[in-house]
Design a protein around this motif. Structure first.
Motif, PDB file in Angstrom:
ATOM      1  N   ALA A 923      81.939 -30.021  20.691  1.00 47.21           N
ATOM      2  CA  ALA A 923      82.569 -31.249  20.189  1.00 47.21           C
ATOM      3  C   ALA A 923      81.728 -31.964  19.141  1.00 47.21           C
ATOM      4  O   ALA A 923      82.134 -33.008  18.633  1.00 47.21           O
ATOM      5  CB  ALA A 923      82.843 -32.196  21.358  1.00 47.21           C
ATOM      6  N   MET A 924      80.564 -31.465  18.815  1.00 50.76           N
ATOM      7  CA  MET A 924      79.679 -31.960  17.750  1.00 50.76           C
ATOM      8  C   MET A 924      79.425 -33.463  17.855  1.00 50.76           C
ATOM      9  O   MET A 924      78.791 -33.922  18.789  1.00 50.76           O
ATOM     10  CB  MET A 924      80.238 -31.558  16.378  1.00 50.76           C
ATOM     11  N   ASP A 925      79.964 -34.262  16.893  1.00 50.02           N
ATOM     12  CA  ASP A 925      79.603 -35.677  16.808  1.00 50.02           C
ATOM     13  C   ASP A 925      80.050 -36.487  18.018  1.00 50.02           C
ATOM     14  O   ASP A 925      79.516 -37.572  18.268  1.00 50.02           O
ATOM     15  CB  ASP A 925      80.172 -36.293  15.527  1.00 50.02           C
ATOM     16  N   LEU A 943      70.521 -35.726   8.052  1.00 53.28           N
ATOM     17  CA  LEU A 943      71.269 -34.488   7.799  1.00 53.28           C
ATOM     18  C   LEU A 943      72.678 -34.794   7.301  1.00 53.28           C
ATOM     19  O   LEU A 943      73.157 -34.196   6.324  1.00 53.28           O
ATOM     20  CB  LEU A 943      71.329 -33.662   9.102  1.00 53.28           C
ATOM     21  N   HIS A 944      73.369 -35.753   7.910  1.00 52.41           N
ATOM     22  CA  HIS A 944      74.733 -36.088   7.486  1.00 52.41           C
ATOM     23  C   HIS A 944      74.741 -36.785   6.133  1.00 52.41           C
ATOM     24  O   HIS A 944      75.673 -36.604   5.342  1.00 52.41           O
ATOM     25  CB  HIS A 944      75.398 -36.973   8.556  1.00 52.41           C
ATOM     26  N   GLU A 949      78.398 -36.404   4.714  1.00 53.75           N
ATOM     27  CA  GLU A 949      79.339 -36.599   5.824  1.00 53.75           C
ATOM     28  C   GLU A 949      79.220 -38.045   6.319  1.00 53.75           C
ATOM     29  O   GLU A 949      78.494 -38.348   7.262  1.00 53.75           O
ATOM     30  CB  GLU A 949      79.028 -35.610   6.948  1.00 53.75           C
ATOM     31  N   THR A 950      79.932 -38.929   5.639  1.00 52.80           N
ATOM     32  CA  THR A 950      79.780 -40.369   5.881  1.00 52.80           C
ATOM     33  C   THR A 950      80.196 -40.757   7.293  1.00 52.80           C
ATOM     34  O   THR A 950      79.505 -41.527   7.981  1.00 52.80           O
ATOM     35  CB  THR A 950      80.631 -41.153   4.867  1.00 52.80           C
ATOM     36  N   ILE A 957      74.367 -43.409  13.253  1.00 53.82           N
ATOM     37  CA  ILE A 957      73.739 -44.730  13.092  1.00 53.82           C
ATOM     38  C   ILE A 957      74.120 -45.645  14.253  1.00 53.82           C
ATOM     39  O   ILE A 957      73.298 -46.391  14.781  1.00 53.82           O
ATOM     40  CB  ILE A 957      74.161 -45.346  11.735  1.00 53.82           C
ATOM     41  N   LYS A 958      75.415 -45.589  14.678  1.00 52.15           N
ATOM     42  CA  LYS A 958      75.862 -46.402  15.807  1.00 52.15           C
ATOM     43  C   LYS A 958      75.103 -46.023  17.074  1.00 52.15           C
ATOM     44  O   LYS A 958      74.725 -46.889  17.870  1.00 52.15           O
ATOM     45  CB  LYS A 958      77.362 -46.209  16.010  1.00 52.15           C
ATOM     46  N   ALA A 959      74.858 -44.726  17.260  1.00 51.20           N
ATOM     47  CA  ALA A 959      74.134 -44.269  18.447  1.00 51.20           C
ATOM     48  C   ALA A 959      72.689 -44.740  18.429  1.00 51.20           C
ATOM     49  O   ALA A 959      72.139 -45.171  19.446  1.00 51.20           O
ATOM     50  CB  ALA A 959      74.208 -42.750  18.553  1.00 51.20           C
ATOM     51  N   ILE A 960      72.065 -44.672  17.262  1.00 49.96           N
ATOM     52  CA  ILE A 960      70.646 -45.050  17.172  1.00 49.96           C
ATOM     53  C   ILE A 960      70.460 -46.559  17.226  1.00 49.96           C
ATOM     54  O   ILE A 960      69.384 -47.058  17.524  1.00 49.96           O
ATOM     55  CB  ILE A 960      70.033 -44.455  15.873  1.00 49.96           C
TER      56      ILE A 960
END
Length: 994
Positions: A923-925, A943-944, A949-950, A957-960
């Protein structure tokens, strides 16, 4: 607008849009004709149909000049039409039974609403808010009529309705039916919403205790002439048909009882109220007499209601309940005391008080419960069915098909119970000749319909059969049986000795051989063999079935018996007993072995010991399948017999290898380690390889976990197993066809088994299984390279090398490990160490999806499906690395990166390499929320961004950016955040691979 007014508007607005076509002259003429019509002794058409005609005319909508449909106008014509409908109802004395049978719900709803209007019930007022005692008698009676009809309609709608077969389809008729159906449903919906109010109104009516009046044709005329004097102190207020207070209470109590009984299906406490109302109705009818009532009550239906309420509301310890069989049966069904239920039916077979339909309904309910998975009810269904059948026989009814179906496969127990019921259902001293004749015919037909001679003999030799049938009748029956099957020889006394069974002279050999093959009754087997040997002495009947197999070690002894009948009998009894034992029919196996033991005891001590050994093995199987399966220890007598068998030193006794295997396994399973290690005689260890293996296993288990210097027994066991697994071309087979554990060469422990089943008997003790499983895993790991190494508990106690690797059949070892762990998981599917071994096996054979399944299952069972932390000795770094490799080879690269965080030292190199893969099958992201390592999240952001890959960059960014991942947080907060993400990720993986 009140609910009643809403009903009225709904009823009028759904009529077909046809303009009025009746002139005023015709209308006046119609009213005059009505007066004459109602005065006829038997008007035709029935007066009730005039209500429909008048109300339909009054409810026809009008059409204005613009061709727009308008509601029916409130003009004089329509008012008089409604009045005419009310007059017809008054002519019928407002009998709801008559009106409900002939009028549909919408029409009756409209009629009663018109009654409310003409009785000046205040519009928009709820009936429950009105004080009936303050209203004029006719007004109060109108409210009572409406609310009685409301709850009666609700009760009636709960009954099943037989669908009328439709005629040829006509569009206008179908439209009218559909409209009426929808209107009925709408009215029922309103009535059900107002049901509580209607009940309160009727409960209030019971407190009135005064006479009321209902409108007659005369009072309706007065109302039409003097609308202002309707409820004043004038003739019109007290005129009309007088209904006494007792009659009102009687009818209201009955209607309230019906609605309470209907509500009792969802609230059993309401049955008490229903009981109170019905019994009150019964008292009033007894006091006043049913003939004095203006409104009739179905007394049979009332009696049924009373009986049902008495059963439903009585408690189990109520003395009055015991007076009726209905309440007893209800109590038994409710409490599950089905044996008491059978007794009630059996007792009723003498009194015959229960109706046939009631008996059948109880049986149907039992069958339904049995079909829902309650297997224990099968016997109860049979017993109740037998009671019903005997009752049918005594009353001269046809036997039900269910009895025939249940008796297709009769058994001794079924015949015994049937004869018990027959004996208990007829008192021969007082019974009429007709009853005796019916019972005798039933038993006689039962004999004629059976094929098994044993069951025929049971019936024909019963005391009841002998008393009911005369000597000449029994003789005639025996002749009929002989004509049907010449081999039958019935006697009237039961057989008491094994050798006293008589043989028939003229028989058909083929039929008897067929019975011999099918029978598992030792007495019947002997009788058949006696009859066969009476016909011919040339055949060897132990050979007629190729399914009769006796181990070679026994066969040579049995076939050495000189008497041919005894030889056949011993061989067949043993063969059938062994077959029953194999299919786990331990009851018949015990009967066959016991008969064989009785037979051989008289002439062969050797075969007697053989049978004792086989009965020991049977007792072991019986315990393991019964009490042992629930953890109950075996009786001390059985343990002593097992030890006695292993220590037995009787010469020239043929022994089966499997008995020794099962005896040693039995001692290991029940932790008799003290006996195996300390008390077992030394000569037994030196001569019996299974005892030697059992002793080494028991000693090794006893010392686990122990110090390094106490591993001598583990080394001894290792050497023995290595010796067993050594390749040899010289296989020796035992006399019973099994591969022997003893080799041709000097060693006392023997050749390799290619499967667990033949290496050692099925063990169930977890510690013993773990020990031998870890031994074979270690043996498997000795030659395999480290990549395919398998982990196991206590693996460190075994030696690390083998002097002669070439002598070990490692292919067979691998097969044994697979079968061992598969068997172990059938014993305990939640042992995480065994699950890890299974996963390692799949990993070693490149089955990565299956390996992940078992790795995840091992973690799930020891962490409450990952709600707790997985113990570090389960998810070691080696296990995590193998899970990483599985995910990588399955192209689930995001999962690889997340699992890299689980290692004691995060493997950033593998994680970054996996994230660089663009062809990922996971499921990647959507997995980014499970990453707690900030370095990996920062790399993902970079990497994105690099790839443009915006959207995915924003997810990273939301996760970090989550505050709980801030590096400045205390260590406890960071660990809690990691643990929460581990839990969610592993649960998501489990749902994916389970």
């Amino acid at each position: 607008m009140s609910a009643e007014a809403a009903d009225r508007e709904a009823a009028t607005s759904s009529r077909p849009c046809t303009p009025p076509q009746t002139s005023w002259f015709e209308f006046v003429l119609e009213e005059a004709l009505l007066e004459q019509h109602l005065q006829k002794p038997s008007p035709d058409p029935p007066p009730v149909q005039l209500i429909v005609q008048f109300l339909e005319q009054a409810s026809k909508p009008s059409v204005n000049e613009q061709n727009q449909v308008q509601p029916p106008p409130d003009n004089k014509r329509n008012r008089i039409l409604k009045l005419l409908a009310l007059k017809v109802a008054a002519h019928l004395k407002w009998d709801l039974d008559v009106l409900e049978k002939s009028l549909s719900v919408p029409v009756l709803n409209m009629l009663l609403n018109e009654l409310l209007c003409i009785s000046k019930v205040p519009p928009g007022t709820k009936h429950v808010d009105v004080d009936l005692s303050s209203l004029p008698p006719t007004t109060a009676m109108a409210i009572l009529l409406y609310n009685r009809w409301a709850i009666r309609t609700i009760v009636q709608s709960s009954f099943p309705v037989k669908q009328v077969k439709p005629g040829p389809p006509q569009l206008n008729v179908m439209n009218h039916i559909q409209q009426e159906k929808e209107l009925t449903e709408n009215i029922l919906k309103v009535l059900k919403e107002q049901a509580a109010d209607s009940i309160l109104v009727l409960e209030g009516a019971l407190k009135l205790n005064k006479d009321l009046y209902v409108h007659t044709i005369r009072t309706l005329d007065l109302l039409a002439m003097e609308p202002g004097m309707v409820n004043g102190e004038t003739e019109s207020s007290t005129a009309g048909l007088k209904i006494s207070a007792e009659e009102i209470q009687c009818q209201v109590c009955y209607d309230l009882g019906a609605i309470y009984f209907q509500q009792g299906s969802t609230n059993s406490a309401v049955h008490e109220k229903a009981k109170e109302k019905f019994f009150k109705t019964k008292e009033l009818i007894a006091k006043n007499g049913s003939s004095s009532l203006h409104f009739t009550i179905d007394e049979e239906r009332l009696a049924g209601y009373c009986q049902a309420c008495e059963v439903l509301t009585s408690s189990s310890d109520d003395a009055s309940q015991q007076a009726t069989p209905y309440s007893k049966i209800h109590s038994c069904m409710k409490s599950g005391k089905y044996q008491d239920l059978v007794k009630i039916f059996l007792e009723d077979n003498l009194t015959l008080s229960l109706p046939e339909q009631f008996r059948l309904s109880v049986l149907r309910e039992l069958f339904q419960k049995a079909q829902q998975g309650n297997d224990a009810l099968d016997e109860v269904c049979f017993k109740v069915c037998v009671c019903n059948t005997v009752c049918d026989v005594l009353q001269g009814r046809i036997i039900d098909i269910q009895f025939c179906q249940l008796f297709l496969k009769p058994s001794k127990e079924k015949i015994d119970f049937l004869l018990e019921v027959c004996s208990g259902s007829i008192n021969l001293e007082n019974a009429s000749e007709e009853l005796k004749r019916r019972m005798a015919a039933f038993l006689k037909n039962l004999c004629l319909g059976m094929e098994d001679l044993q069951f025929v003999f049971m019936i024909s030799s019963h005391e009841l059969f002998i008393k009911l049938l005369k000597d000449d009748e029994r003789k005639l029956l025996l002749d009929q049986m002989r004509k049907r099957s010449p081999r039958i020889n019935l006697c009237t006394k039961p057989v008491t000795s094994f050798y006293d069974i008589p043989a028939s002279a003229s028989v058909n050999i083929g039929q008897l051989e067929h019975q011999l093959i099918l029978s598992v009754d030792p007495w019947r087997i002997r009788q058949i063999l006696i009859e066969l040997h009476g016909m011919t002495s040339e055949r060897q009947f132990w050979m007629i079935s190729n399914k009769w197999e006796v181990p070679n070690v026994y066969g040579s002894v049995i076939l050495g018996i000189k008497d041919s009948l005894t030889r056949d009998l011993v061989y067949i009894l043993m063969a059938k007993g062994l077959h029953c034992c194999a299919i786990k029919d331990f009851v018949h196996a015990k009967q066959l072995f016991a008969a064989c033991l009785e037979l051989v005891t008289e002439f062969s001590p050797k075969l007697r010991q053989v049978m004792l050994n086989e009965m020991l093995l049977l007792d072991i199987y019986t315990h393991e399948a019964g009490a042992g399966a629930s953890g109950e220890r075996p009786p001390s007598d059985l343990i002593s017999r097992v030890r006695g068998y292993l220590e037995m030193r009787v010469p020239d006794i043929p022994l089966r290898q499997v008995i020794a295997e099962e005896c040693v396994a039995f001692l290991l399973n029940w932790c008799e380690n003290e006996y195996l290690t300390m008390q077992v005689p030394l000569p037994l260890v030196q001569t019996n390889p299974y005892v030697k293996l059992g002793q080494l296993l028991a000693a090794t288990c006893k010392e686990l976990p122990g110090p390094k210097e106490s591993r001598r027994t583990a080394k001894d066991l290792w050497e023995v197993v290595v010796q067993i697994c050594s390749v040899s071309n010289q296989h020796k087979r035992g006399n019973d066809g099994r591969v022997s554990l003893i080799k041709h060469r000097e060693s006392t422990l023997g050749i390799m088994y290619s499967s667990w089943e033949y290496f050692f008997p099925p063990l169930q003790e977890p510690l013993v299984l773990t020990t031998i499983l870890s031994l074979f895993v270690k043996l498997h790991n000795v030659r395999e390279d480290i990549v395919n190494d398998i982990a196991a508990e206590h693996i460190s106690i075994w030696p690390s090398s083998i002097p002669n690797l070439q002598s070990v059949d490692f292919e067979a070892v691998a097969i044994t490990v697979k079968e061992l762990v598969s068997y172990a998981l059938t014993i305990n599917a939640n042992n995480h160490f065994w699950l890890i071994i299974q996963a390692d096996i799949y990993f070693a054979t490149n089955q990565y999806s299956a390996a992940l399944h078992y790795y995840l299952q091992a973690g799930a069972v020891c962490s409450d499906f990952f709600n707790k932390m997985v113990p570090p000795d389960v998810y070691t770094d080696q296990v995590i690395k193998r899970m990483i490799k599985c995910c990588s080879l399955l192209n689930c690269h995001t999962q690889v990166a997340i699992l890299c965080q689980f290692l004691r030292e995060v493997d950033y190199k593998t994680a970054f390499k996996a994230l660089q893969e663009q062809n990922s099958h996971d499921a990647m992201d959507s997995y980014y929320e499970y990453i707690w390592d900030v370095t990996i999240l920062e790399y993902l952001t970079y990497l994105h961004h690099k790839r443009g890959e915006t959207d995915k960059r924003q997810i990273a960014i939301k996760a970090i950016g989550q505050t709980e991942l801030n590096a400045s947080n205390p260590e406890e907060v960071l660990q809690l955040a990691a643990q929460r993400r581990k839990k969610k990720f592993l649960q998501a993986m489990a749902k994916l691979y389970f």
